[in-house]
Scaffold this motif. Structure first.
Motif, PDB file in Angstrom:
ATOM      1  N   UNK A  85      17.165 -38.056  17.394  1.00 34.84           N
ATOM      2  CA  UNK A  85      17.357 -36.999  18.395  1.00 34.84           C
ATOM      3  C   UNK A  85      17.050 -37.515  19.790  1.00 34.84           C
ATOM      4  N   UNK A  86      16.011 -38.324  19.913  1.00 36.29           N
ATOM      5  CA  UNK A  86      15.603 -38.819  21.230  1.00 36.29           C
ATOM      6  C   UNK A  86      16.510 -39.920  21.766  1.00 36.29           C
ATOM      7  N   UNK A 103      12.044 -28.758  22.500  1.00 40.14           N
ATOM      8  CA  UNK A 103      13.310 -28.018  22.467  1.00 40.14           C
ATOM      9  C   UNK A 103      14.425 -28.866  21.866  1.00 40.14           C
ATOM     10  N   UNK A 104      14.459 -30.136  22.210  1.00 35.73           N
ATOM     11  CA  UNK A 104      15.493 -31.027  21.680  1.00 35.73           C
ATOM     12  C   UNK A 104      15.361 -31.171  20.164  1.00 35.73           C
ATOM     13  N   UNK A 154      19.729 -40.041  27.304  1.00 31.83           N
ATOM     14  CA  UNK A 154      18.881 -39.486  26.254  1.00 31.83           C
ATOM     15  C   UNK A 154      17.495 -39.166  26.792  1.00 31.83           C
ATOM     16  N   UNK A 155      16.733 -38.450  25.982  1.00 32.12           N
ATOM     17  CA  UNK A 155      15.344 -38.182  26.341  1.00 32.12           C
ATOM     18  C   UNK A 155      14.564 -39.487  26.457  1.00 32.12           C
ATOM     19  N   UNK A 211       6.383 -45.485  19.517  1.00 38.64           N
ATOM     20  CA  UNK A 211       7.573 -44.675  19.296  1.00 38.64           C
ATOM     21  C   UNK A 211       7.498 -43.429  20.160  1.00 38.64           C
ATOM     22  N   UNK A 212       8.619 -43.071  20.784  1.00 41.99           N
ATOM     23  CA  UNK A 212       8.619 -41.994  21.772  1.00 41.99           C
ATOM     24  C   UNK A 212       8.134 -40.667  21.225  1.00 41.99           C
TER      25      UNK A 212
END
Length: 427
Positions: free
Chosen positions: A327-328, A389-390, A361-362, A17-18
């Protein structure tokens, strides 16, 4: 702080997972993440002590503690950091003589400052800091705090020195004082608990493992306890699990690269070597807040450090793995639409530095970056700073949409404190 940059710090762990390469953070227990436009919320009525604290936030008493615990780790860069701090005070019209400054062995005339001469040979000299009040000891620290109780002013505390990692409890790390003394998070917080409720406290701490001191916002410095009565916030060179950089016996300040240098350059607009820097007034209100100086440092500080603040540690503690996954997956442009001006500056700058696609996305950008070849050490640091930050942007949005008045009040209190500044019209 550390002079050595361990290669292991730069290695990006491989996880399914990122978000898991951010393993140095703690997780909360929130479920899901909804990120529509910002919802309106009612701020709680402030108590009289909170109003006084806010009014005094921009007119602080200054306290500085610096140096190593002994001559062998009392590098000249730490002394020069305090000299730069004094120049910044003068830039704002403050008299450095009014600040409480305690460094290493103080004024006893011993040669304790370690430096390298022109032949790169190790030498020692006497501290030469003007208006030095004494040695950096627990007794002097506590005595200064006790005397400050009668001034009815806020406190700005600057620590430039070394930190210790507590393997048993990283939430309770420490910083070094002279004669191999140490002061832990919980010990410092307990001292601050004794201050009047209207005495706000802002910390800027540039030592290894300094992020642990974000727990000063809690009574007794324990995250399990309620938020302290006094308004407190802080800015730290890096997270609680990692060393920082900047402690060097080299004498040429033009070569110094560290969070402390960048923070005060952003705050004052003047670098430690006297050059003007680009304004950090990202919201264009005519002044630079602590939060804006912190944002400036995240881009200007080209080291392995991961600068962090109290509100950021608090927001990260509220994020679950599911929150971070969501979020990612959001495009940068969508998250930027929710961000404050200083966070937009950080994200946009890192997108540009890393040559990322703001429409993606990131997660997608991270995959594409990996496919382009080996990610360099500084790139890895920038990627981690960007991901951090994200998360802050996404979690602030979630908290504000939660209708949880207690969490919103805590967040507002931290952000208001971090939005303080040094008033040029303080006289």
């Amino acid at each position: 702080m550390s002079e050595i940059l361990p290669s292991t710090i730069f290695q990006m762990p491989k996880f399914t997972s990122l978000h898991r390469f951010l393993s140095c953070f703690t997780s909360g227990i929130l479920i899901g993440l909804q990120l529509p436009s910002l919802a309106l919320h009612l701020s709680p009525i402030k108590s009289e002590s909170e109003v006084i604290a806010q009014n005094n936030l921009n007119h602080p008493n200054f306290l500085v503690m610096g140096g190593g615990s002994s001559p062998c780790n009392n590098e000249i860069a730490l002394e020069k950091n305090i000299l730069y701090f004094q120049r910044v005070l003068q830039h704002f019209g403050y008299n450095p003589e009014d600040a409480g400054i305690f460094f290493a062995n103080g004024n006893n005339g011993q040669t304790t400052v370690r430096y390298l001469d022109e032949q790169k040979l190790e030498q020692y000299k006497v501290p030469t800091i003007p208006s030095l009040d004494g040695s950096a000891t627990r007794r002097n620290f506590q005595s200064w705090l006790e005397q400050s109780q009668n001034t009815n002013k806020s406190i700005f505390f600057y620590l430039t020195g070394h930190g210790g990692y507590n393997e048993k409890d990283p939430h309770n790390n420490s910083f070094d004082l002279w004669h191999r003394q140490r002061l832990t998070v919980k010990e410092l917080a307990t001292m601050l608990d004794r201050l009047p409720p209207q005495t706000s406290f802002v910390a800027m701490m540039a030592q290894c493992y300094s992020g642990s001191f974000a727990n000063l916002i809690y009574q007794g410095g324990d995250p399990k306890n309620p938020i302290a009565l006094q308004t407190r916030c802080g800015f730290f060179a890096t997270i609680k699990e990692l060393p920082s950089v900047g402690c060097t016996p080299e004498v040429n300040e033009a070569d110094y690269r560290d969070y402390s240098s960048s923070f005060f350059a952003g705050l004052s607009g003047i670098s430690r070597t006297g050059e003007k820097v680009t304004s950090a007034d990202y919201n264009q209100d005519g002044k630079v807040s602590y939060a804006e100086a912190h944002a400036f440092a995240k881009i200007d500080d080209k080291t392995i450090d991961r600068p962090i603040s109290t509100s950021e540690v608090w927001l990260r503690s509220k994020a679950s793995e599911a929150d971070i996954d969501v979020i990612f997956t959001l495009p940068f442009n969508q998250l930027l639409g929710m961000a404050t001006p200083e966070r937009r500056y950080v994200v946009n700058s890192l997108i540009k530095i890393l040559n990322l696609d703001p429409g993606k996305s990131f997660g997608n950008n991270r995959i594409n970056l990996s496919q382009d070849g080996e990610i360099k050490q500084l790139q890895q640091t920038y990627l981690i700073r960007l991901s951090m930050e994200l998360i802050y942007i996404g979690m602030e949005q979630k908290i504000r949409n939660s209708q949880n008045r207690e969490n919103i009040a805590i967040l507002d209190r931290l952000i208001n404190c971090e939005g303080g500044y040094w008033d040029r019209n303080h006289k």
